[in-house]
Design a protein around this motif. Structure first.
Motif, PDB file in Angstrom:
ATOM      1  N   TYR A 127      34.928  53.046  42.905  1.00 58.57           N
ATOM      2  CA  TYR A 127      34.280  53.953  43.848  1.00 58.57           C
ATOM      3  C   TYR A 127      35.186  54.392  44.994  1.00 58.57           C
ATOM      4  O   TYR A 127      35.349  55.588  45.246  1.00 58.57           O
ATOM      5  CB  TYR A 127      33.004  53.303  44.392  1.00 58.57           C
ATOM      6  CG  TYR A 127      32.296  54.171  45.408  1.00 58.57           C
ATOM      7  CD1 TYR A 127      31.778  55.409  45.050  1.00 58.57           C
ATOM      8  CD2 TYR A 127      32.157  53.757  46.731  1.00 58.57           C
ATOM      9  CE1 TYR A 127      31.139  56.218  45.982  1.00 58.57           C
ATOM     10  CE2 TYR A 127      31.520  54.550  47.664  1.00 58.57           C
ATOM     11  CZ  TYR A 127      31.010  55.775  47.275  1.00 58.57           C
ATOM     12  OH  TYR A 127      30.392  56.584  48.203  1.00 58.57           O
ATOM     13  N   PHE A 128      35.781  53.454  45.724  1.00 56.62           N
ATOM     14  CA  PHE A 128      36.602  53.840  46.883  1.00 56.62           C
ATOM     15  C   PHE A 128      37.744  54.777  46.460  1.00 56.62           C
ATOM     16  O   PHE A 128      38.005  55.794  47.098  1.00 56.62           O
ATOM     17  CB  PHE A 128      37.191  52.613  47.578  1.00 56.62           C
ATOM     18  CG  PHE A 128      36.177  51.698  48.216  1.00 56.62           C
ATOM     19  CD1 PHE A 128      34.843  52.039  48.294  1.00 56.62           C
ATOM     20  CD2 PHE A 128      36.572  50.480  48.744  1.00 56.62           C
ATOM     21  CE1 PHE A 128      33.914  51.194  48.880  1.00 56.62           C
ATOM     22  CE2 PHE A 128      35.657  49.623  49.339  1.00 56.62           C
ATOM     23  CZ  PHE A 128      34.323  49.979  49.398  1.00 56.62           C
ATOM     24  N   ALA A 129      38.432  54.404  45.376  1.00 57.18           N
ATOM     25  CA  ALA A 129      39.550  55.225  44.909  1.00 57.18           C
ATOM     26  C   ALA A 129      39.059  56.578  44.407  1.00 57.18           C
ATOM     27  O   ALA A 129      39.707  57.611  44.623  1.00 57.18           O
ATOM     28  CB  ALA A 129      40.319  54.492  43.812  1.00 57.18           C
ATOM     29  N   SER A 130      37.909  56.597  43.750  1.00 54.86           N
ATOM     30  CA  SER A 130      37.368  57.855  43.235  1.00 54.86           C
ATOM     31  C   SER A 130      36.972  58.794  44.369  1.00 54.86           C
ATOM     32  O   SER A 130      37.154  60.020  44.266  1.00 54.86           O
ATOM     33  CB  SER A 130      36.157  57.581  42.342  1.00 54.86           C
ATOM     34  OG  SER A 130      36.533  56.871  41.188  1.00 54.86           O
ATOM     35  N   VAL A 131      36.438  58.229  45.459  1.00 54.07           N
ATOM     36  CA  VAL A 131      36.112  59.072  46.615  1.00 54.07           C
ATOM     37  C   VAL A 131      37.372  59.729  47.155  1.00 54.07           C
ATOM     38  O   VAL A 131      37.397  60.933  47.452  1.00 54.07           O
ATOM     39  CB  VAL A 131      35.413  58.246  47.712  1.00 54.07           C
ATOM     40  CG1 VAL A 131      35.297  59.060  49.010  1.00 54.07           C
ATOM     41  CG2 VAL A 131      34.015  57.817  47.259  1.00 54.07           C
ATOM     42  N   PRO A 172      42.668  66.286  46.501  1.00 55.70           N
ATOM     43  CA  PRO A 172      43.094  66.714  45.161  1.00 55.70           C
ATOM     44  C   PRO A 172      44.488  66.237  44.766  1.00 55.70           C
ATOM     45  O   PRO A 172      44.760  66.026  43.577  1.00 55.70           O
ATOM     46  CB  PRO A 172      43.041  68.245  45.257  1.00 55.70           C
ATOM     47  CG  PRO A 172      42.017  68.515  46.315  1.00 55.70           C
ATOM     48  CD  PRO A 172      42.183  67.413  47.314  1.00 55.70           C
ATOM     49  N   GLU A 173      45.379  66.035  45.749  1.00 58.22           N
ATOM     50  CA  GLU A 173      46.745  65.614  45.412  1.00 58.22           C
ATOM     51  C   GLU A 173      46.792  64.202  44.832  1.00 58.22           C
ATOM     52  O   GLU A 173      47.816  63.797  44.253  1.00 58.22           O
ATOM     53  CB  GLU A 173      47.646  65.693  46.657  1.00 58.22           C
ATOM     54  CG  GLU A 173      47.411  64.613  47.707  1.00 58.22           C
ATOM     55  CD  GLU A 173      46.310  64.958  48.710  1.00 58.22           C
ATOM     56  OE1 GLU A 173      46.238  64.292  49.761  1.00 58.22           O
ATOM     57  OE2 GLU A 173      45.544  65.910  48.427  1.00 58.22           O
ATOM     58  N   LEU A 174      45.687  63.440  44.956  1.00 57.87           N
ATOM     59  CA  LEU A 174      45.648  62.078  44.421  1.00 57.87           C
ATOM     60  C   LEU A 174      45.094  62.021  42.998  1.00 57.87           C
ATOM     61  O   LEU A 174      45.157  60.970  42.352  1.00 57.87           O
ATOM     62  CB  LEU A 174      44.785  61.182  45.322  1.00 57.87           C
ATOM     63  CG  LEU A 174      45.286  60.954  46.754  1.00 57.87           C
ATOM     64  CD1 LEU A 174      44.289  60.108  47.530  1.00 57.87           C
ATOM     65  CD2 LEU A 174      46.658  60.297  46.748  1.00 57.87           C
ATOM     66  N   ARG A 175      44.546  63.113  42.524  1.00 59.37           N
ATOM     67  CA  ARG A 175      43.908  63.103  41.203  1.00 59.37           C
ATOM     68  C   ARG A 175      44.934  62.903  40.094  1.00 59.37           C
ATOM     69  O   ARG A 175      46.002  63.522  40.090  1.00 59.37           O
ATOM     70  CB  ARG A 175      43.144  64.411  40.992  1.00 59.37           C
ATOM     71  CG  ARG A 175      41.983  64.558  41.956  1.00 59.37           C
ATOM     72  CD  ARG A 175      41.343  65.929  41.883  1.00 59.37           C
ATOM     73  NE  ARG A 175      40.364  66.081  42.968  1.00 59.37           N
ATOM     74  CZ  ARG A 175      39.739  67.232  43.243  1.00 59.37           C
ATOM     75  NH1 ARG A 175      39.982  68.313  42.517  1.00 59.37           N
ATOM     76  NH2 ARG A 175      38.876  67.282  44.239  1.00 59.37           N
ATOM     77  N   GLY A 176      44.606  61.992  39.190  1.00 57.77           N
ATOM     78  CA  GLY A 176      45.500  61.677  38.088  1.00 57.77           C
ATOM     79  C   GLY A 176      46.635  60.752  38.457  1.00 57.77           C
ATOM     80  O   GLY A 176      47.472  60.424  37.602  1.00 57.77           O
ATOM     81  N   ARG A 177      46.674  60.311  39.714  1.00 60.30           N
ATOM     82  CA  ARG A 177      47.748  59.435  40.160  1.00 60.30           C
ATOM     83  C   ARG A 177      47.214  58.014  40.389  1.00 60.30           C
ATOM     84  O   ARG A 177      46.036  57.829  40.723  1.00 60.30           O
ATOM     85  CB  ARG A 177      48.359  59.962  41.457  1.00 60.30           C
ATOM     86  CG  ARG A 177      48.927  61.363  41.332  1.00 60.30           C
ATOM     87  CD  ARG A 177      49.532  61.835  42.637  1.00 60.30           C
ATOM     88  NE  ARG A 177      50.712  61.061  43.011  1.00 60.30           N
ATOM     89  CZ  ARG A 177      51.382  61.232  44.141  1.00 60.30           C
ATOM     90  NH1 ARG A 177      50.959  62.142  45.028  1.00 60.30           N
ATOM     91  NH2 ARG A 177      52.449  60.504  44.408  1.00 60.30           N
ATOM     92  N   PRO A 178      48.062  56.996  40.220  1.00 61.26           N
ATOM     93  CA  PRO A 178      47.631  55.626  40.515  1.00 61.26           C
ATOM     94  C   PRO A 178      47.459  55.439  42.017  1.00 61.26           C
ATOM     95  O   PRO A 178      48.382  55.709  42.796  1.00 61.26           O
ATOM     96  CB  PRO A 178      48.771  54.768  39.958  1.00 61.26           C
ATOM     97  CG  PRO A 178      49.958  55.678  39.928  1.00 61.26           C
ATOM     98  CD  PRO A 178      49.442  57.058  39.705  1.00 61.26           C
ATOM     99  N   VAL A 179      46.283  55.002  42.427  1.00 58.55           N
ATOM    100  CA  VAL A 179      45.950  54.869  43.846  1.00 58.55           C
ATOM    101  C   VAL A 179      45.474  53.443  44.121  1.00 58.55           C
ATOM    102  O   VAL A 179      44.651  52.894  43.385  1.00 58.55           O
ATOM    103  CB  VAL A 179      44.839  55.869  44.255  1.00 58.55           C
ATOM    104  CG1 VAL A 179      44.434  55.657  45.715  1.00 58.55           C
ATOM    105  CG2 VAL A 179      45.300  57.298  44.029  1.00 58.55           C
ATOM    106  N   GLY A 180      45.995  52.855  45.193  1.00 57.19           N
ATOM    107  CA  GLY A 180      45.520  51.560  45.666  1.00 57.19           C
ATOM    108  C   GLY A 180      44.935  51.725  47.057  1.00 57.19           C
ATOM    109  O   GLY A 180      45.552  52.349  47.921  1.00 57.19           O
TER     110      GLY A 180
END
Length: 409
Positions: free
Chosen positions: A13-17, A23-31
């Motif tokens: 959830y947090f990462a999806s928000v 938009p620049e985070l979409r498709g990228r690994p996020v922590g």
């Protein structure tokens, strides 16, 4: 046994928000981190990061090692709560929400024709479409449908991300056999060990056990409740009274000193006192935890102070001062701090001290809360927190959704 429950679990959830809003985070690994520091851990990870083995609790250094391209983002709890409220509204537009279980989970009762498999699946797809249209297409959810809320929650975990799983009576209990014991809600490491000692090592053995065997394994009626839930019964929620109110914070590097740690504790306690009053409760005990770190070793110091039940900030801060004087003198740096208020009772049920003017304290606290709610949380505060006003922002704990009116910074 009809289908009676639909369970919505929002994926990462947090990462999806963050991916929805940035938009620049979409498709990228996020922590997602509580603070942007190399010495902290991820509190959430996107599915792109999970593919590299990054998960909740993974230290930053390890996440970088596993995934060179990972992007770290500081958590924004107020934003997550606001999106949560919009998500609840979106689901409510499709069907009534029976229970909000956490920031990213909710359960909906199925009524009438909705209990037919075809209608229930259509409702689940409608919920997904409504969320994508009204809130955001990157806020994916896994939905479970089953004879009760417990089994629907298990079903929601079976296919992620963006899953839809139905468990009908004919599927049970065989459909659960491929799961591990700790995949079952309510079974953690300690409970798993107890089950092993009672000869229960698989979910198949768990489902085959009778109510008496599970009561013996749990050592309480919770074993019988587990048996009933696995059999598809919808049990009313256990009576639960709030047991504690508290806050904790991992200190950023610039605050890892005794004086700064004390200021953060002071701020955390003032926040907890305001929450306590908002619940119309009083506390009979204050406890303080400090995690120290020296080189690569960490260790915890804890102390508690009993007091006459109170929600008075000044009385609670006095208890903090008493506890702080007991802290160990060490060269190790304070790495994380926390305060917890326990022994909670209703403010209307406490016995008043005949020799203390509690009315003056209540008037002061009421005035403080009213001013801070109207003009901002740090409009008036006790001076011990001054050096930490920018520290310890709002956090989202397991099964606690912050009230933005009271808890937002």
């Amino acid at each position: 046994m009809p289908l009676r429950a639909l369970y919505v679990d929002f994926n990462s959830y947090f990462a999806s928000v963050e991916q929805q809003l940035r938009p620049e985070l979409r498709g990228r690994p996020v922590g997602i981190l509580p603070v942007l520091a190399e010495t902290t851990c991820c509190i959430a990870a996107s599915y792109e990061a999970k593919a590299f083995g990054v998960k909740t609790g993974t230290p930053v250094w390890e996440a970088r090692k596993r995934c060179r391209d990972i992007v770290f983002v500081e958590a924004r709890p107020a934003v997550y709560v606001e999106l949560h409220q919009r998500l609840v509204k979106a689901v409510e537009s499709c069907t009534p929400v029976g229970q909000v279980l956490s920031i990213d989970e909710m359960a909906c009762p199925l009524m009438g024709s909705e209990r037919e498999r075809e209608k229930a699946v259509a409702l689940a797809r409608q919920i997904k479409q409504t969320i994508a249209r009204e809130v955001g297409e990157h806020l994916r959810s896994s939905i479970g449908i089953a004879p009760n809320t417990f089994l629907a929650k298990i079903a929601s975990d079976m296919q992620k991300p963006d899953g839809l799983t139905v468990l009908e009576a004919a599927d049970l209990p065989q459909a659960l056999y491929r799961l591990e014991l700790r995949d079952i809600p309510g079974i953690g490491r300690a409970m798993e060990s107890r089950l092993w000692r009672h000869g229960i090592r698989t979910v198949e053995q768990l489902c085959a056990a009778n109510a008496a065997q599970l009561r013996a394994a749990w050592g309480s009626i919770e074993g019988e409740r587990m048996h009933a839930r696995l059999a598809g019964e919808e049990l009313p929620p256990s009576d639960s009274q709030r047991a504690s109110v508290g806050h904790s914070h991992v200190l950023p590097p610039e605050l890892r000193y005794e004086a700064s740690a004390y200021s953060v504790l002071n701020r955390l306690l003032q926040k907890a006192a305001m929450r306590l009053r908002s619940y119309a409760l009083v506390a009979g005990e204050v406890s303080v935890t400090v995690r120290f770190r020296q080189h690569e070793e960490t260790w915890d110091w804890r102390a508690a102070q009993r007091l006459d039940p109170t929600a008075d900030t000044r009385a609670l801060l006095h208890a903090l001062d008493v506890l702080w004087r007991q802290r160990p003198r060490t060269r190790a740096e304070p790495f994380a701090v926390g305060v917890t208020l326990t022994q909670l009772t209703s403010a209307t049920q406490r016995s008043r001290d005949l020799f203390t003017d509690t009315e003056e304290a209540e008037r002061l606290n009421t005035a403080l809360d009213a001013i801070n709610l109207r003009y901002g949380k740090n409009t008036i505060y006790f001076g011990g927190a001054h050096a930490a006003l920018a520290a310890a922002p709002m956090r989202i704990a397991f099964q606690h959704i912050p009230d933005l009116t009271v808890e937002a910074d």
